[in-house]
Design a protein around this motif. Structure first.
Motif, short mmCIF file in Angstrom:
data_model
loop_
_atom_site.label_atom_id
_atom_site.label_comp_id
_atom_site.label_asym_id
_atom_site.label_seq_id
_atom_site.Cartn_x
_atom_site.Cartn_y
_atom_site.Cartn_z
N THR A 205 0.82 -1.22 0.00
CA THR A 205 0.00 0.00 0.00
C THR A 205 0.85 1.26 0.00
OG1 THR A 205 -0.10 -0.05 2.42
CG2 THR A 205 -1.87 -1.15 1.23
N GLU A 206 2.18 1.12 0.10
CA GLU A 206 3.05 2.29 0.13
C GLU A 206 3.43 2.71 -1.29
OE1 GLU A 206 7.05 3.77 2.44
OE2 GLU A 206 7.12 1.81 1.47
N LEU A 207 3.27 4.00 -1.56
CA LEU A 207 3.63 4.55 -2.86
C LEU A 207 4.93 5.34 -2.71
CD1 LEU A 207 0.10 5.87 -3.95
CD2 LEU A 207 1.11 3.62 -4.36
N ARG A 208 5.83 5.18 -3.67
CA ARG A 208 7.12 5.88 -3.62
C ARG A 208 7.46 6.41 -5.01
NH1 ARG A 208 9.65 4.95 1.22
NH2 ARG A 208 11.56 5.91 0.45
N LEU A 209 8.19 7.51 -5.03
CA LEU A 209 8.61 8.13 -6.28
C LEU A 209 9.97 8.76 -6.07
CD1 LEU A 209 7.30 8.48 -9.09
CD2 LEU A 209 6.51 10.72 -8.35
N LEU A 210 10.94 8.35 -6.87
CA LEU A 210 12.31 8.84 -6.75
C LEU A 210 12.84 8.69 -5.32
CD1 LEU A 210 12.09 12.07 -8.96
CD2 LEU A 210 12.92 9.81 -9.61
N GLY A 211 12.45 7.58 -4.70
CA GLY A 211 12.96 7.25 -3.37
C GLY A 211 12.19 7.83 -2.21
N LEU A 212 11.18 8.68 -2.46
CA LEU A 212 10.44 9.31 -1.38
C LEU A 212 9.00 8.80 -1.34
CD1 LEU A 212 11.54 13.05 -1.69
CD2 LEU A 212 12.40 11.33 -0.10
N PRO A 213 8.40 8.69 -0.13
CA PRO A 213 6.99 8.30 -0.04
C PRO A 213 6.09 9.33 -0.72
CG PRO A 213 8.08 8.20 2.11
CD PRO A 213 9.02 8.90 1.19
N VAL A 214 4.98 8.84 -1.27
CA VAL A 214 4.01 9.70 -1.96
C VAL A 214 2.73 9.74 -1.13
CG1 VAL A 214 2.65 10.07 -4.04
CG2 VAL A 214 4.98 9.16 -4.21
N ILE A 215 2.26 10.95 -0.82
CA ILE A 215 0.98 11.14 -0.15
C ILE A 215 -0.05 11.52 -1.21
CG2 ILE A 215 -0.33 12.55 1.49
CD1 ILE A 215 2.27 12.94 3.05
N ILE A 216 -1.11 10.73 -1.32
CA ILE A 216 -2.18 11.01 -2.27
C ILE A 216 -3.30 11.75 -1.54
CG2 ILE A 216 -3.88 10.03 -3.85
CD1 ILE A 216 -1.03 9.70 -4.81
N THR A 217 -3.61 12.94 -1.99
CA THR A 217 -4.67 13.74 -1.38
C THR A 217 -5.24 14.69 -2.42
OG1 THR A 217 -5.21 15.36 0.34
CG2 THR A 217 -2.97 15.42 -0.53
N ASP A 218 -6.52 14.98 -2.28
CA ASP A 218 -7.16 15.99 -3.15
C ASP A 218 -6.90 17.40 -2.66
OD1 ASP A 218 -8.23 13.99 -4.72
OD2 ASP A 218 -10.11 13.89 -3.60
N ASN A 219 -6.22 17.54 -1.53
CA ASN A 219 -6.04 18.85 -0.91
C ASN A 219 -4.79 19.58 -1.37
OD1 ASN A 219 -8.40 18.60 0.71
ND2 ASN A 219 -7.28 17.23 2.07
N VAL A 220 -4.30 19.25 -2.57
CA VAL A 220 -3.24 20.02 -3.19
C VAL A 220 -3.90 21.23 -3.84
CG1 VAL A 220 -1.36 19.99 -4.88
CG2 VAL A 220 -1.91 17.93 -3.59
N PRO A 221 -3.40 22.45 -3.62
CA PRO A 221 -4.10 23.64 -4.13
C PRO A 221 -4.25 23.62 -5.64
CG PRO A 221 -1.87 24.19 -3.43
CD PRO A 221 -2.15 22.81 -2.95
N ALA A 222 -5.44 23.97 -6.09
CA ALA A 222 -5.71 24.00 -7.52
C ALA A 222 -5.18 25.30 -8.13
CB ALA A 222 -7.22 23.89 -7.77
N ALA A 223 -4.71 25.19 -9.37
CA ALA A 223 -4.26 26.36 -10.11
C ALA A 223 -4.97 26.34 -11.46
CB ALA A 223 -2.75 26.36 -10.28
N SER A 224 -6.24 26.73 -11.45
CA SER A 224 -7.08 26.63 -12.64
C SER A 224 -7.11 25.16 -13.07
CB SER A 224 -6.55 27.54 -13.74
OG SER A 224 -7.40 27.53 -14.85
N THR A 225 -6.74 24.87 -14.31
CA THR A 225 -6.72 23.48 -14.78
C THR A 225 -5.32 22.88 -14.69
OG1 THR A 225 -6.35 24.24 -17.05
CG2 THR A 225 -8.63 23.89 -16.35
N LYS A 226 -4.38 23.59 -14.09
CA LYS A 226 -3.00 23.14 -14.04
C LYS A 226 -2.78 22.25 -12.81
CE LYS A 226 -1.53 27.48 -16.16
NZ LYS A 226 -0.74 28.72 -15.96
N ALA A 227 -2.07 21.15 -13.03
CA ALA A 227 -1.76 20.24 -11.93
C ALA A 227 -0.66 20.84 -11.06
CB ALA A 227 -1.32 18.89 -12.48
#
Length: 284
Positions: A205-227
């Motif tokens: 169940t652990e997600l990692r990217l470039l050696g670091l854990p990944v937190i999945i959340t919808d609470n990343v601030p939106a910037a119009s349609t930009k990720a």
């Protein structure tokens, strides 16, 4: 002779409500699980820090050593005007007695969950207006960079930005769609192999990217349609906690209505010990 069947006598069929209440699908609270420093206080907190140090230099024998001047400032949390997260539900005693589920206990747990979800959203990206929590993605002075979900080099550049600010990031923070876009990257147009090894990008169940854990959340601030993708050093994130999740059963307030109330109160604040502890990457 006609035979009476179930299909023709629906009104005679006994109904039973399963003693199971299905909860809605929702994301888990992630901020506090990432391990920020938590300080318990109901009063304003001042965390002193050194804003600037002195420069050491080589001095010859018998020569005068020049004076140094250390600069100090502070990080403040939990002002007296900080509002708390609060919710209240009223229900009759008849409803509690006749419910097929343990309604009081279920509602108590549900309200705590709802408060926790609201708190999680505020700690990540709260606007900080009208004496509310200002999330770490809205703090002043955070580092920024450019994100390209088709090019993992933009993530490497984000790491370089953080490391250039003398920060050792502990987590990536992104939405599920951003993570999916990255994990679907292929080696090339004629090579269908995944760029990120599926065995290293997800271990159970652990997600990692470039050696670091990944937190999945919808609470990343939106910037119009930009990720957007965040890179955070949680050792530099501090959280002030006044009330965790205080649950009160109000069984007298509405006694003349033969009703009770369930109230949940929680009060928190957050700040960055160093602003550059957060690097926020935004699509061009």
């Amino acid at each position: 002779m006609a035979i009476e069947t179930v299909a023709g006598n629906g009104t005679l069929i006994q109904s039973e409500v399963a003693s199971l209440l299905v909860q809605p699908l929702e994301q888990a609270s992630t901020f506090l699980a990432a391990g920020p420093k938590i300080l318990d206080s109901s009063s304003p907190i001042r965390v002193p820090r050194i804003a600037s140090g002195v420069s050491a230099g080589f001095v010859a024998e018998g020569s005068q050593i020049s004076d140094g001047d250390v600069g100090f400032d502070e990080v403040t949390l939990m002002p007296s005007t900080m509002k708390g997260l609060k919710v209240l539900v009223r229900l009759t005693n008849e409803l509690i007695r006749t419910s097929v589920v343990g309604l009081e206990a279920v509602l108590r747990t549900r309200l705590v969950t709802d408060v926790a979800n609201a708190l999680d959203a505020a700690l990540w990206d709260g606007a900080g207006t009208s004496n509310t929590i200002k999330g770490i993605f809205r703090q002043s002075g955070i580092a920024t960079g450019t994100l390209d979900l088709t090019d993992p080099d933009s993530l490497v550049d984000g790491l370089a930005t953080a490391q250039g600010n003398k920060v050792n990031p502990t987590h990536w923070v992104m939405t599920s769609s951003s993570f999916a876009a990255l994990r679907k990257l292929k080696v090339g147009a004629d090579d269908a192999r995944y760029l990120f090894d599926p065995n290293t990008i997800q271990n159970g169940t652990e997600l990692r990217l470039l050696g670091l854990p990944v937190i999945i959340t919808d609470n990343v601030p939106a910037a119009s349609t930009k990720a957007r993708v965040g890179l955070v050093d949680f050792s530099k994130v501090v959280v002030a906690r006044d009330v965790d999740a205080e649950v009160k059963i109000l069984d007298q307030t509405w006694g003349d209505y033969d009703s009770i109330g369930i109230r949940v109160v929680s009060r928190w604040d957050t700040a960055l010990l160093q602003a550059k502890a957060v690097t926020l990457l935004t699509e061009a």
